[in-house]
Write a protein that holds these residues in place. Structure first.
Motif, PDB file in Angstrom:
ATOM      1  N   ILE B 165      26.592  13.161  38.005  1.00  0.00           N
ATOM      2  CA  ILE B 165      27.392  14.393  38.150  1.00  0.00           C
ATOM      3  C   ILE B 165      26.392  15.698  38.075  1.00  0.00           C
ATOM      4  O   ILE B 165      25.637  15.658  36.791  1.00  0.00           O
ATOM      5  CB  ILE B 165      28.541  14.261  36.955  1.00  0.00           C
ATOM      6  CG1 ILE B 165      29.125  13.010  36.970  1.00  0.00           C
ATOM      7  CG2 ILE B 165      29.496  15.453  36.906  1.00  0.00           C
ATOM      8  CD1 ILE B 165      30.197  12.499  35.599  1.00  0.00           C
ATOM      9  N   THR B 166      26.815  16.445  38.892  1.00  0.00           N
ATOM     10  CA  THR B 166      25.944  17.717  38.602  1.00  0.00           C
ATOM     11  C   THR B 166      27.296  18.959  38.031  1.00  0.00           C
ATOM     12  O   THR B 166      28.287  18.856  38.184  1.00  0.00           O
ATOM     13  CB  THR B 166      25.435  18.199  39.823  1.00  0.00           C
ATOM     14  OG1 THR B 166      26.699  18.700  40.853  1.00  0.00           O
ATOM     15  CG2 THR B 166      24.589  17.301  40.614  1.00  0.00           C
ATOM     16  N   VAL B 167      26.565  19.931  37.192  1.00  0.00           N
ATOM     17  CA  VAL B 167      27.425  20.641  36.675  1.00  0.00           C
ATOM     18  C   VAL B 167      26.590  22.278  36.776  1.00  0.00           C
ATOM     19  O   VAL B 167      25.497  22.192  36.521  1.00  0.00           O
ATOM     20  CB  VAL B 167      27.109  20.643  35.203  1.00  0.00           C
ATOM     21  CG1 VAL B 167      28.383  21.592  34.437  1.00  0.00           C
ATOM     22  CG2 VAL B 167      27.874  19.134  34.787  1.00  0.00           C
ATOM     23  N   ASN B 168      27.275  22.979  37.241  1.00  0.00           N
ATOM     24  CA  ASN B 168      26.862  24.239  37.707  1.00  0.00           C
ATOM     25  C   ASN B 168      27.881  25.535  37.526  1.00  0.00           C
ATOM     26  O   ASN B 168      29.113  24.949  37.256  1.00  0.00           O
ATOM     27  CB  ASN B 168      26.293  24.329  39.126  1.00  0.00           C
ATOM     28  CG  ASN B 168      25.174  23.567  39.479  1.00  0.00           C
ATOM     29  OD1 ASN B 168      23.946  23.853  39.284  1.00  0.00           O
ATOM     30  ND2 ASN B 168      25.271  22.636  40.002  1.00  0.00           N
ATOM     31  N   CYS B 169      27.299  26.540  37.328  1.00  0.00           N
ATOM     32  CA  CYS B 169      28.230  27.917  37.177  1.00  0.00           C
ATOM     33  C   CYS B 169      28.156  28.998  38.095  1.00  0.00           C
ATOM     34  O   CYS B 169      27.033  29.028  38.759  1.00  0.00           O
ATOM     35  CB  CYS B 169      27.897  28.705  35.842  1.00  0.00           C
ATOM     36  SG  CYS B 169      28.304  27.693  34.236  1.00  0.00           S
ATOM     37  N   VAL B 170      29.114  29.294  38.671  1.00  0.00           N
ATOM     38  CA  VAL B 170      29.194  30.628  39.545  1.00  0.00           C
ATOM     39  C   VAL B 170      29.808  31.968  38.513  1.00  0.00           C
ATOM     40  O   VAL B 170      30.494  31.692  37.681  1.00  0.00           O
ATOM     41  CB  VAL B 170      30.136  30.469  40.570  1.00  0.00           C
ATOM     42  CG1 VAL B 170      31.535  30.091  40.228  1.00  0.00           C
ATOM     43  CG2 VAL B 170      30.193  31.644  41.279  1.00  0.00           C
ATOM     44  N   ALA B 171      28.842  32.895  38.705  1.00  0.00           N
ATOM     45  CA  ALA B 171      29.353  34.114  37.837  1.00  0.00           C
ATOM     46  C   ALA B 171      29.646  35.244  38.588  1.00  0.00           C
ATOM     47  O   ALA B 171      28.753  35.880  39.109  1.00  0.00           O
ATOM     48  CB  ALA B 171      28.009  34.473  36.788  1.00  0.00           C
ATOM     49  N   PRO B 172      30.958  35.450  38.974  1.00  0.00           N
ATOM     50  CA  PRO B 172      31.405  36.541  39.791  1.00  0.00           C
ATOM     51  C   PRO B 172      31.218  37.754  39.359  1.00  0.00           C
ATOM     52  O   PRO B 172      31.315  38.360  37.928  1.00  0.00           O
ATOM     53  CB  PRO B 172      32.727  36.189  40.072  1.00  0.00           C
ATOM     54  CG  PRO B 172      33.027  34.932  39.678  1.00  0.00           C
ATOM     55  CD  PRO B 172      32.221  34.708  38.571  1.00  0.00           C
ATOM     56  N   THR B 173      31.158  39.011  40.093  1.00  0.00           N
ATOM     57  CA  THR B 173      31.175  40.160  39.741  1.00  0.00           C
ATOM     58  C   THR B 173      32.862  40.687  39.762  1.00  0.00           C
ATOM     59  O   THR B 173      33.223  39.784  40.034  1.00  0.00           O
ATOM     60  CB  THR B 173      30.524  41.284  40.691  1.00  0.00           C
ATOM     61  OG1 THR B 173      31.334  40.811  42.050  1.00  0.00           O
ATOM     62  CG2 THR B 173      29.095  40.819  40.970  1.00  0.00           C
ATOM     63  N   PRO B 174      33.184  41.992  39.457  1.00  0.00           N
ATOM     64  CA  PRO B 174      34.574  42.198  39.402  1.00  0.00           C
ATOM     65  C   PRO B 174      35.026  41.780  41.045  1.00  0.00           C
ATOM     66  O   PRO B 174      34.462  42.469  41.839  1.00  0.00           O
ATOM     67  CB  PRO B 174      34.708  43.591  39.043  1.00  0.00           C
ATOM     68  CG  PRO B 174      33.371  43.845  38.526  1.00  0.00           C
ATOM     69  CD  PRO B 174      32.192  43.038  38.885  1.00  0.00           C
ATOM     70  N   ILE B 175      36.370  41.113  41.110  1.00  0.00           N
ATOM     71  CA  ILE B 175      36.792  40.978  41.997  1.00  0.00           C
ATOM     72  C   ILE B 175      38.292  41.430  42.046  1.00  0.00           C
ATOM     73  O   ILE B 175      38.943  41.400  40.788  1.00  0.00           O
ATOM     74  CB  ILE B 175      37.003  39.349  42.446  1.00  0.00           C
ATOM     75  CG1 ILE B 175      35.367  39.036  42.695  1.00  0.00           C
ATOM     76  CG2 ILE B 175      37.700  39.201  43.570  1.00  0.00           C
ATOM     77  CD1 ILE B 175      35.312  37.570  42.842  1.00  0.00           C
ATOM     78  N   ASP B 176      39.122  41.726  42.996  1.00  0.00           N
ATOM     79  CA  ASP B 176      40.133  42.474  43.045  1.00  0.00           C
ATOM     80  C   ASP B 176      41.348  41.480  42.601  1.00  0.00           C
ATOM     81  O   ASP B 176      41.928  40.854  43.431  1.00  0.00           O
ATOM     82  CB  ASP B 176      40.584  43.375  44.070  1.00  0.00           C
ATOM     83  CG  ASP B 176      41.899  44.089  43.855  1.00  0.00           C
ATOM     84  OD1 ASP B 176      42.112  44.320  42.890  1.00  0.00           O
ATOM     85  OD2 ASP B 176      42.133  44.562  44.780  1.00  0.00           O
ATOM     86  N   THR B 177      41.634  41.006  41.489  1.00  0.00           N
ATOM     87  CA  THR B 177      42.367  40.008  40.865  1.00  0.00           C
ATOM     88  C   THR B 177      43.040  40.476  39.752  1.00  0.00           C
ATOM     89  O   THR B 177      42.865  41.542  39.259  1.00  0.00           O
ATOM     90  CB  THR B 177      41.991  38.544  40.764  1.00  0.00           C
ATOM     91  OG1 THR B 177      40.907  38.716  39.415  1.00  0.00           O
ATOM     92  CG2 THR B 177      41.151  38.006  41.875  1.00  0.00           C
ATOM     93  N   ASP B 178      44.185  39.708  39.185  1.00  0.00           N
ATOM     94  CA  ASP B 178      44.941  40.043  38.170  1.00  0.00           C
ATOM     95  C   ASP B 178      44.109  40.192  36.887  1.00  0.00           C
ATOM     96  O   ASP B 178      44.095  40.740  35.791  1.00  0.00           O
ATOM     97  CB  ASP B 178      45.927  39.062  37.852  1.00  0.00           C
ATOM     98  CG  ASP B 178      47.047  39.137  38.689  1.00  0.00           C
ATOM     99  OD1 ASP B 178      47.270  40.313  39.481  1.00  0.00           O
ATOM    100  OD2 ASP B 178      48.257  38.413  38.458  1.00  0.00           O
ATOM    101  N   LEU B 179      42.763  39.506  36.700  1.00  0.00           N
ATOM    102  CA  LEU B 179      41.951  39.500  35.648  1.00  0.00           C
ATOM    103  C   LEU B 179      41.383  40.763  35.527  1.00  0.00           C
ATOM    104  O   LEU B 179      41.211  41.112  34.224  1.00  0.00           O
ATOM    105  CB  LEU B 179      40.754  38.369  36.253  1.00  0.00           C
ATOM    106  CG  LEU B 179      39.999  37.982  34.870  1.00  0.00           C
ATOM    107  CD1 LEU B 179      40.946  36.828  34.037  1.00  0.00           C
ATOM    108  CD2 LEU B 179      38.567  37.384  35.210  1.00  0.00           C
ATOM    109  N   ILE B 180      41.284  41.427  36.421  1.00  0.00           N
ATOM    110  CA  ILE B 180      40.476  42.920  36.045  1.00  0.00           C
ATOM    111  C   ILE B 180      41.607  44.058  36.288  1.00  0.00           C
ATOM    112  O   ILE B 180      41.409  45.223  36.104  1.00  0.00           O
ATOM    113  CB  ILE B 180      39.513  43.246  36.892  1.00  0.00           C
ATOM    114  CG1 ILE B 180      39.401  43.349  38.290  1.00  0.00           C
ATOM    115  CG2 ILE B 180      38.350  42.079  36.444  1.00  0.00           C
ATOM    116  CD1 ILE B 180      38.479  43.901  39.095  1.00  0.00           C
ATOM    117  N   LYS B 181      43.009  43.683  36.515  1.00  0.00           N
ATOM    118  CA  LYS B 181      43.907  44.784  36.755  1.00  0.00           C
ATOM    119  C   LYS B 181      43.877  45.946  35.642  1.00  0.00           C
ATOM    120  O   LYS B 181      44.227  47.057  35.854  1.00  0.00           O
ATOM    121  CB  LYS B 181      45.170  44.276  37.158  1.00  0.00           C
ATOM    122  CG  LYS B 181      45.996  43.589  36.067  1.00  0.00           C
ATOM    123  CD  LYS B 181      47.188  43.111  36.658  1.00  0.00           C
ATOM    124  CE  LYS B 181      48.124  42.356  35.506  1.00  0.00           C
ATOM    125  NZ  LYS B 181      48.913  41.544  35.868  1.00  0.00           N
TER     126      LYS B 181
END
Lengths: 100, 233
Positions: B165-181
């Motif tokens: 099993i591999t485990v990795n992370c993606v670390a996004p910049t701000p994206i226009d979603t509810d998370l940053i509204k």
């Protein structure tokens, strides 16, 4: 009632050990029955082997008895005698979890 | 055998787009969120649950195991954000952020790995944030919770490597979603100014990294975090 449950649990555990041996082509010598050492000390399983066996037992308990348990819980980890050290200890521990 | 992909927080935002992306590729997608999804597709199954509820999470994985017998990819997308000065942050906010972002990732990863290890194959993708690398003011708790996710991922990659099993992370910049509204525009602009590539992130940027991690050829990649936007950690 409790005695029957323990017998059933014992059967499930030994079946899982048998399946584990077949699936991963690894021999676990169970000549000592419930006294067989599983993990730690002179245990026959390495950590990955223990993980596979524990998962298989959790699934079997859920399928056969309809009870969802987490074997590697806080109680298990803090015990003086690890439930994973010998087959008998594991059966006792599962019996305890299932009964509660 | 068709791949089974589980995406947490799939009702909206990045999770929803990921679900639609994989459905379009003909994959079986299982999604979950606290409320019902309006995504209707024969390849999509939705579970209503809170990823921090151990009993509910175990039940979902039990049903997945019984129905499909395996799970190939887990994308731990469910998460919440909160911005506040450290001195003005209530303890309850800290608890909520850690419980969802960290505990949810932990619980789903643990239960998925139990199923994945049987096939000695699995891909787990966790979500961090550029807030970790940038040590952003006002995001002490959010960044800490995501930092914990990164650390968890690194150790998990070691413990699960032997199980395929591999485990990795993606670390996004701000994206226009509810998370940053609720984040003010000047804050977003400031954040973008830290990036090597100065633009708002797109969901497609995230999908691209996820596709890379789950690619058959990525079997030698584990314990990594990819920051989008050219952020250097």
């Amino acid at each position: 009632m409790n005695k029957i449950n323990r017998e059933k649990i014992s059967e499930l555990v030994f079946n899982c050990i048998k399946k584990y041996q077949e699936e991963y082509e690894q021999i676990i010598d169970i000549a000592e029955g419930e006294q067989t050492r599983l993990f730690g000390g002179n245990g026959q399983l390495d950590s990955l082997g223990l993980v596979s066996l524990v998962v298989s037992i959790e699934e079997e308990i859920e399928t056969e008895l309809g009870i969802a348990i987490v074997l590697a819980d806080e109680k298990a980890m803090s015990r003086r005698t690890s439930p994973f050290s010998r087959i008998g200890n594991l059966i006792d521990y599962i019996d305890e979890l299932v009964s509660s | 055998m068709n791949q089974i992909i589980l995406i947490t927080g799939s009702r909206k935002g990045i999770g929803r787009q990921l679900a639609e992306h994989f459905i379009a590729l003909g994959k079986n997608v299982i999604g979950c969120s606290r409320s019902e999804s309006d995504l209707r597709n024969e390849l999509y199954t939705h579970f209503c649950l809170d990823v921090t509820d151990e009993v509910a999470v175990k039940k979902m994985f039990s049903q997945i195991r019984q129905k499909y017998g395996h799970i190939d990819i887990l994308i731990n997308n469910a998460g919440i954000a909160s911005m506040n000065h450290f001195l003005l942050t209530p303890l309850i906010t800290v608890e909520k952020l850690f419980i969802t972002n960290f505990n949810g990732t932990f619980l789903c990863s643990r239960e998925a790995s139990k199923i994945m290890q049987k096939k000695r194959y699995g891909r787990i993708i966790n979500f961090s944030s550029v807030a970790v690398a940038l040590n952003l003011e006002g995001e002490a708790i959010y960044a800490s919770s995501k930092s914990a996710v990164e650390q968890l991922s690194r150790v998990m990659s070691k413990e699960l490597g032997g199980l395929g099993i591999t485990v990795n992370c993606v670390a996004p910049t701000p994206i226009d979603t509810d998370l940053i509204k609720a984040v003010p525009k000047n804050k977003i602009d400031e954040l973008i100014s830290y990036q090597s590539i100065k633009r708002m992130g797109l969901i497609d940027d995230v999908i691209n990294v996820v596709d890379f991690f789950i690619n058959e050829k990525s079997s030698f990649i584990s314990g990594q975090t990819i920051y989008l936007g050219g952020i250097i950690s």
